[in-house]
Design a protein around this motif. Sequence first.
Motif, PDB file in Angstrom:
ATOM      1  N   ASP A   1      14.713 -11.398  16.033  1.00  0.00           N
ATOM      2  CA  ASP A   1      14.120 -10.074  15.491  1.00  0.00           C
ATOM      3  C   ASP A   1      12.783  -9.623  15.591  1.00  0.00           C
ATOM      4  O   ASP A   1      12.113  -8.654  15.089  1.00  0.00           O
ATOM      5  N   ARG A   2      11.806 -10.820  16.134  1.00  0.00           N
ATOM      6  CA  ARG A   2      10.333 -10.651  15.992  1.00  0.00           C
ATOM      7  C   ARG A   2      10.068  -9.221  17.012  1.00  0.00           C
ATOM      8  O   ARG A   2      10.653  -8.921  17.792  1.00  0.00           O
ATOM      9  N   SER A   3       9.114  -8.626  16.662  1.00  0.00           N
ATOM     10  CA  SER A   3       8.612  -7.310  16.958  1.00  0.00           C
ATOM     11  C   SER A   3       8.211  -7.471  18.583  1.00  0.00           C
ATOM     12  O   SER A   3       8.323  -6.448  19.444  1.00  0.00           O
ATOM     13  N   ILE A   4       7.683  -8.513  19.116  1.00  0.00           N
ATOM     14  CA  ILE A   4       7.549  -8.768  20.580  1.00  0.00           C
ATOM     15  C   ILE A   4       8.922  -8.588  21.271  1.00  0.00           C
ATOM     16  O   ILE A   4       8.708  -8.432  22.469  1.00  0.00           O
ATOM     17  N   GLY A   5       9.857  -9.022  20.652  1.00  0.00           N
ATOM     18  CA  GLY A   5      10.955  -8.788  21.321  1.00  0.00           C
ATOM     19  C   GLY A   5      11.434  -7.183  21.872  1.00  0.00           C
ATOM     20  O   GLY A   5      12.290  -6.733  22.618  1.00  0.00           O
ATOM     21  N   PHE A   6      10.526  -6.075  21.377  1.00  0.00           N
ATOM     22  CA  PHE A   6      10.765  -4.909  21.590  1.00  0.00           C
ATOM     23  C   PHE A   6       9.502  -4.221  22.003  1.00  0.00           C
ATOM     24  O   PHE A   6       9.248  -3.020  21.721  1.00  0.00           O
ATOM     25  N   SER A   7       8.929  -4.954  22.625  1.00  0.00           N
ATOM     26  CA  SER A   7       7.513  -4.478  23.090  1.00  0.00           C
ATOM     27  C   SER A   7       7.532  -3.454  24.241  1.00  0.00           C
ATOM     28  O   SER A   7       8.582  -3.068  24.640  1.00  0.00           O
ATOM     29  N   LYS A   8       6.422  -2.716  24.284  1.00  0.00           N
ATOM     30  CA  LYS A   8       6.353  -1.409  25.344  1.00  0.00           C
ATOM     31  C   LYS A   8       6.580  -1.939  26.505  1.00  0.00           C
ATOM     32  O   LYS A   8       6.596  -0.943  27.592  1.00  0.00           O
ATOM     33  N   ASP A   9       6.335  -3.031  26.976  1.00  0.00           N
ATOM     34  CA  ASP A   9       6.372  -3.588  28.425  1.00  0.00           C
ATOM     35  C   ASP A   9       7.474  -3.208  28.793  1.00  0.00           C
ATOM     36  O   ASP A   9       8.006  -3.259  30.076  1.00  0.00           O
ATOM     37  N   ILE A  10       8.799  -3.261  27.902  1.00  0.00           N
ATOM     38  CA  ILE A  10      10.231  -3.276  28.489  1.00  0.00           C
ATOM     39  C   ILE A  10      10.553  -1.777  28.940  1.00  0.00           C
ATOM     40  O   ILE A  10      11.302  -1.595  30.053  1.00  0.00           O
ATOM     41  N   ARG A  11       9.621  -0.888  28.719  1.00  0.00           N
ATOM     42  CA  ARG A  11       9.838   0.725  29.040  1.00  0.00           C
ATOM     43  C   ARG A  11       9.705   0.464  30.735  1.00  0.00           C
ATOM     44  O   ARG A  11      10.021   1.161  31.372  1.00  0.00           O
ATOM     45  N   HIS A  12       9.036  -0.645  31.516  1.00  0.00           N
ATOM     46  CA  HIS A  12       8.682  -0.488  32.788  1.00  0.00           C
ATOM     47  C   HIS A  12       9.760  -0.999  33.535  1.00  0.00           C
ATOM     48  O   HIS A  12       9.889  -0.893  34.755  1.00  0.00           O
ATOM     49  N   PHE A  13      10.740  -1.559  32.895  1.00  0.00           N
ATOM     50  CA  PHE A  13      11.983  -2.131  33.656  1.00  0.00           C
ATOM     51  C   PHE A  13      12.895  -0.850  34.147  1.00  0.00           C
ATOM     52  O   PHE A  13      12.995   0.281  33.532  1.00  0.00           O
ATOM     53  N   ASP A  14      13.444  -1.143  35.171  1.00  0.00           N
ATOM     54  CA  ASP A  14      14.495  -0.097  35.765  1.00  0.00           C
ATOM     55  C   ASP A  14      15.745  -0.247  35.256  1.00  0.00           C
ATOM     56  O   ASP A  14      16.353   0.933  35.037  1.00  0.00           O
ATOM     57  N   TYR A  15      16.212  -1.386  34.893  1.00  0.00           N
ATOM     58  CA  TYR A  15      17.274  -1.519  34.122  1.00  0.00           C
ATOM     59  C   TYR A  15      17.168  -2.552  33.238  1.00  0.00           C
ATOM     60  O   TYR A  15      16.457  -3.652  33.341  1.00  0.00           O
ATOM     61  N   VAL A  16      18.094  -2.477  31.899  1.00  0.00           N
ATOM     62  CA  VAL A  16      17.901  -3.556  30.763  1.00  0.00           C
ATOM     63  C   VAL A  16      19.362  -3.761  30.596  1.00  0.00           C
ATOM     64  O   VAL A  16      20.120  -2.881  30.137  1.00  0.00           O
ATOM     65  N   LEU A  17      19.818  -5.283  30.623  1.00  0.00           N
ATOM     66  CA  LEU A  17      20.704  -5.815  30.169  1.00  0.00           C
ATOM     67  C   LEU A  17      20.530  -6.561  28.685  1.00  0.00           C
ATOM     68  O   LEU A  17      19.620  -6.980  28.449  1.00  0.00           O
ATOM     69  N   LEU A  18      21.597  -6.250  27.798  1.00  0.00           N
ATOM     70  CA  LEU A  18      21.540  -6.478  26.427  1.00  0.00           C
ATOM     71  C   LEU A  18      22.570  -7.154  25.956  1.00  0.00           C
ATOM     72  O   LEU A  18      23.722  -6.977  26.230  1.00  0.00           O
ATOM     73  N   PRO A  19      22.212  -8.103  24.901  1.00  0.00           N
ATOM     74  CA  PRO A  19      23.100  -9.014  24.330  1.00  0.00           C
ATOM     75  C   PRO A  19      24.199  -8.113  23.376  1.00  0.00           C
ATOM     76  O   PRO A  19      25.431  -8.681  23.164  1.00  0.00           O
ATOM     77  N   GLY A  20      23.700  -7.292  22.685  1.00  0.00           N
ATOM     78  CA  GLY A  20      24.425  -6.489  21.608  1.00  0.00           C
ATOM     79  C   GLY A  20      24.094  -5.285  21.029  1.00  0.00           C
ATOM     80  O   GLY A  20      22.782  -4.946  21.457  1.00  0.00           O
ATOM     81  N   GLU A  21      24.776  -4.841  20.110  1.00  0.00           N
ATOM     82  CA  GLU A  21      24.219  -3.494  19.600  1.00  0.00           C
ATOM     83  C   GLU A  21      23.032  -3.490  18.730  1.00  0.00           C
ATOM     84  O   GLU A  21      22.235  -2.503  18.692  1.00  0.00           O
ATOM     85  N   LYS A  22      22.793  -4.576  18.184  1.00  0.00           N
ATOM     86  CA  LYS A  22      21.324  -4.554  17.493  1.00  0.00           C
ATOM     87  C   LYS A  22      20.219  -4.498  18.347  1.00  0.00           C
ATOM     88  O   LYS A  22      19.314  -3.858  17.928  1.00  0.00           O
ATOM     89  N   THR A  23      20.192  -5.199  19.287  1.00  0.00           N
ATOM     90  CA  THR A  23      19.334  -5.155  20.244  1.00  0.00           C
ATOM     91  C   THR A  23      18.888  -3.614  21.028  1.00  0.00           C
ATOM     92  O   THR A  23      18.070  -3.106  21.178  1.00  0.00           O
ATOM     93  N   ARG A  24      20.006  -3.140  21.291  1.00  0.00           N
ATOM     94  CA  ARG A  24      20.059  -1.832  21.857  1.00  0.00           C
ATOM     95  C   ARG A  24      19.508  -0.870  21.071  1.00  0.00           C
ATOM     96  O   ARG A  24      18.648  -0.187  21.286  1.00  0.00           O
ATOM     97  N   LYS A  25      19.880  -0.640  19.718  1.00  0.00           N
ATOM     98  CA  LYS A  25      19.323  -0.006  18.755  1.00  0.00           C
ATOM     99  C   LYS A  25      17.939   0.150  18.356  1.00  0.00           C
ATOM    100  O   LYS A  25      17.091   1.106  18.482  1.00  0.00           O
ATOM    101  N   ARG A  26      17.441  -1.280  18.480  1.00  0.00           N
ATOM    102  CA  ARG A  26      15.800  -1.590  18.169  1.00  0.00           C
ATOM    103  C   ARG A  26      15.316  -0.962  19.335  1.00  0.00           C
ATOM    104  O   ARG A  26      14.240  -0.450  19.095  1.00  0.00           O
ATOM    105  N   MET A  27      15.901  -1.314  20.393  1.00  0.00           N
ATOM    106  CA  MET A  27      14.868  -0.764  21.890  1.00  0.00           C
ATOM    107  C   MET A  27      14.828   0.762  21.818  1.00  0.00           C
ATOM    108  O   MET A  27      13.946   1.278  22.344  1.00  0.00           O
ATOM    109  N   LEU A  28      16.335   1.446  21.722  1.00  0.00           N
ATOM    110  CA  LEU A  28      16.108   2.644  21.685  1.00  0.00           C
ATOM    111  C   LEU A  28      14.958   3.359  20.589  1.00  0.00           C
ATOM    112  O   LEU A  28      14.624   4.258  20.888  1.00  0.00           O
TER     113      LEU A  28
END
Length: 404
Positions: free
Chosen positions: A126-153
């Motif tokens: 749940d830490r905020s670092i797991g949803f950092s702005k750096d992730i927006r530079h990836f071309d594609y992101v694989l996710l473990p589940g809906e919780k992570t998807r929602k927070r990243m969106l």
Amino acid sequence: MFNHDELHQVAHTAPIISHLQRLAPTAKIEVITSSELQTAAVKQHLAPDLPQPVFWSIKSDRLSKISEKALGNLLPLTRISGLMANTELFSCFDALVVPETTTTFLKTKCGMDKPKLIFFPHGAGDRSIGFSKDIRHFDYVLLPGEKTRKRMLDAGVIRSGNHRIVGYPKFEARSEQPQRRFFSNDKPVILYNPHFDPKLSSWFKYGEQILDHFASQSEFNLIFAPHVMLFRRKLLASIEHRMLKVRHNLSQRYLNADNIHIDTGSPRSVDMSYTRAADIYLGDVSSQIYEFIKNPRPAIFLNSHNAQWQTDPNYACWKFGPVLDDMSKFQETLHQSLPLKLHFRKIQAEAFHQSFSLDANKSSGERAAEAIADFVDIERLPRQNIECRTDAPAIGSMPQAVAI
């Protein structure tokens, strides 16, 4: 690619390798590591009936290691230098699959459009670092589940069409391994798993009190297995919270206690051996709590930094059990935690379901491999090998070749 000091990220993506080999036998699937220990760890996840992929070794220069230490480990200079020194190697690939965000340096600072960068987060915490702005530079992101998807969106770091939920490959890495016992008796086992972040970790304020408590009693066994980075460095730094703290050494008293098992960074501390063996989880903000609740059990959390956590999504896991603001009620809380209360069981079960999308008919590694193949469009890749010259040495005598 695995470009980190330690081994805790390996099991999150290494199980995908063999599935991708089976799915795309005409593609070149290769592995990049930054240490011999990483190479050995990755090989443990490979299917024995498949050809071993080519392994490449990238290492940072000595000056970067010295500079990183001198700066209090505030910047990942060793990882960055390993990236900068091997851009020619990386340019040979169509895609790099990575479990950490430093790799985005290839795009943001090196200006590389190739390879495409595919990210799978190393954990579902749940830490905020797991949803950092750096992730927006990836071309594609694989996710473990809906919780992570929602927070990243919500954070604006992924968008429609550039991600897919695939589950949690790390779970299959231990699925067939027998559960190990660490004590010769049947007393309840507590796992104390503090994080390394100098602001969020309970270790700096309560760690010695906790070890003292268990060393002076005989009702419980304790596994002390902190995040692997806590004892790798004397000076702990947090880029996120702009904080430095010095970690003290462990007393010999704890090392000699029969009812305390201490592991400050072996492979067992990152392969779920301890989260599977424990009866009660004790910690703060580590994402390992989500691996622990795969089988709902009591959990206790230590609020050592006066967090106002009740409505903060960065502390969502603290709803899995009682939260202590000091040690005055620790013994009472510990005794009352067994058996797991029904309302905590329901909260844990629902949180696990939201955090991990698991398919009984298809493993997470298979789903991740399919997502990668679809994104890279492997079916239309040329079948012939393309020679690629580079100064980075391949491990062993395998030929140089392009890879996915």
